[in-house]
Scaffold this motif. Structure first.
Motif, mmCIF file in Angstrom:
data_model
loop_
_atom_site.group_PDB
_atom_site.id
_atom_site.type_symbol
_atom_site.label_atom_id
_atom_site.label_comp_id
_atom_site.label_asym_id
_atom_site.label_seq_id
_atom_site.Cartn_x
_atom_site.Cartn_y
_atom_site.Cartn_z
ATOM 1 N N SER A 9 0.831 -1.203 0.000
ATOM 2 C CA SER A 9 0.000 0.000 0.000
ATOM 3 C C SER A 9 0.869 1.257 0.000
ATOM 4 C CB SER A 9 -0.957 -0.007 1.189
ATOM 5 O OG SER A 9 -0.251 -0.160 2.397
ATOM 6 N N ALA A 10 2.008 1.222 0.711
ATOM 7 C CA ALA A 10 2.928 2.361 0.689
ATOM 8 C C ALA A 10 3.562 2.524 -0.686
ATOM 9 C CB ALA A 10 4.009 2.177 1.747
ATOM 10 N N ALA A 11 3.824 1.423 -1.367
ATOM 11 C CA ALA A 11 4.399 1.500 -2.713
ATOM 12 C C ALA A 11 3.411 2.144 -3.686
ATOM 13 C CB ALA A 11 4.793 0.118 -3.204
ATOM 14 N N GLY A 12 2.135 1.824 -3.575
ATOM 15 C CA GLY A 12 1.126 2.467 -4.419
ATOM 16 C C GLY A 12 1.041 3.956 -4.143
ATOM 17 N N TRP A 13 1.097 4.331 -2.860
ATOM 18 C CA TRP A 13 1.061 5.743 -2.485
ATOM 19 C C TRP A 13 2.282 6.476 -3.046
ATOM 20 C CZ3 TRP A 13 4.467 8.659 0.468
ATOM 21 C CH2 TRP A 13 4.021 9.943 0.808
ATOM 22 N N LEU A 14 3.447 5.888 -2.856
ATOM 23 C CA LEU A 14 4.681 6.521 -3.303
ATOM 24 C C LEU A 14 4.735 6.636 -4.825
ATOM 25 C CD1 LEU A 14 7.349 7.688 -2.266
ATOM 26 C CD2 LEU A 14 8.336 5.424 -2.537
ATOM 27 N N LEU A 15 4.281 5.623 -5.519
ATOM 28 C CA LEU A 15 4.265 5.667 -6.984
ATOM 29 C C LEU A 15 3.389 6.807 -7.481
ATOM 30 C CD1 LEU A 15 5.104 4.238 -9.639
ATOM 31 C CD2 LEU A 15 2.975 2.948 -9.444
ATOM 32 N N ALA A 16 2.209 6.961 -6.906
ATOM 33 C CA ALA A 16 1.308 8.043 -7.326
ATOM 34 C C ALA A 16 1.894 9.409 -7.012
ATOM 35 C CB ALA A 16 -0.044 7.878 -6.644
ATOM 36 N N VAL A 17 2.473 9.553 -5.841
ATOM 37 C CA VAL A 17 3.033 10.850 -5.443
ATOM 38 C C VAL A 17 4.230 11.216 -6.317
ATOM 39 C CG1 VAL A 17 4.227 12.023 -3.554
ATOM 40 C CG2 VAL A 17 2.145 10.765 -3.099
ATOM 41 N N ILE A 18 5.090 10.245 -6.609
ATOM 42 C CA ILE A 18 6.257 10.518 -7.452
ATOM 43 C C ILE A 18 5.825 10.896 -8.868
ATOM 44 C CG2 ILE A 18 8.295 9.455 -8.530
ATOM 45 C CD1 ILE A 18 8.676 10.204 -5.598
ATOM 46 N N LEU A 19 4.795 10.228 -9.394
ATOM 47 C CA LEU A 19 4.324 10.562 -10.734
ATOM 48 C C LEU A 19 3.649 11.930 -10.804
ATOM 49 C CD1 LEU A 19 2.958 7.115 -11.976
ATOM 50 C CD2 LEU A 19 5.064 8.281 -12.662
ATOM 51 N N LEU A 20 3.120 12.413 -9.684
ATOM 52 C CA LEU A 20 2.458 13.718 -9.661
ATOM 53 C C LEU A 20 3.393 14.867 -9.285
ATOM 54 C CD1 LEU A 20 -0.887 12.701 -7.935
ATOM 55 C CD2 LEU A 20 -0.526 13.235 -10.340
ATOM 56 N N THR A 21 4.624 14.565 -8.906
ATOM 57 C CA THR A 21 5.549 15.596 -8.438
ATOM 58 C C THR A 21 6.068 16.524 -9.538
ATOM 59 O OG1 THR A 21 6.210 14.225 -6.575
ATOM 60 C CG2 THR A 21 7.705 15.972 -7.189
ATOM 61 N N PRO A 22 6.502 16.032 -10.700
ATOM 62 C CA PRO A 22 7.121 16.955 -11.665
ATOM 63 C C PRO A 22 6.119 17.952 -12.261
ATOM 64 C CG PRO A 22 7.003 14.742 -12.599
ATOM 65 C CD PRO A 22 6.510 14.661 -11.191
ATOM 66 N N ALA A 23 6.665 19.096 -12.662
ATOM 67 C CA ALA A 23 5.846 20.118 -13.311
ATOM 68 C C ALA A 23 5.606 19.729 -14.770
ATOM 69 C CB ALA A 23 6.552 21.464 -13.251
#
Length: 123
Positions: free
Chosen positions: A63-77
């Motif tokens: 579940s943390a991996a899913g959270w981290l994957l989504a957050v990392i993909l949403l980080t760049p401008a």
């Protein structure tokens, strides 16, 4: 042992982690003090719930991996200049705090199953 049901549970936790990451990204900046706390509580609830639901640390990790994957993909401008994470303190607290909460949930000790007595004999 990996069964079909357990594999489906892990896939569901991965998807829930991604959804929690997306909603947390949107909420933490929209309602700053309360939204940030709500987003971090959602990460904690998801990771701890994954741990308890599967009975293994892998539930919290997935579940943390899913959270981290989504957050990392949403980080760049984006090329247009749009972004979801501002350069404020709240964004950094969400990123680092969410990661710390996920690690804490993934490393919690397992309580003994119900009905199991401790090995130590009391006199």
């Amino acid at each position: 042992m990996m069964t079909v049901g357990r594999l489906a549970a892990f896939a569901g936790l991965l998807l829930l982690g991604a959804l929690t990451g997306v909603t947390g990204t949107l909420v933490q900046a929209a309602w700053f003090p309360g939204g940030l706390l709500l987003a971090l509580l959602a990460v904690a609830g998801l990771c701890y719930g994954g741990l308890r639901a599967t009975g293994a640390r892998a539930g919290a990790v997935v579940s943390a991996a899913g959270w981290l994957l989504a957050v990392i993909l949403l980080t760049p401008a984006r090329p247009e200049g749009d972004f979801l994470f501002g350069a404020g303190v709240g964004s950094y607290i969400f990123l680092l705090g969410g990661t710390m909460v996920a690690v804490m949930c993934a490393t919690l000790p397992h309580p003994p199953p119900p009905g199991v007595r401790p090995a130590r004999l009391d006199k």
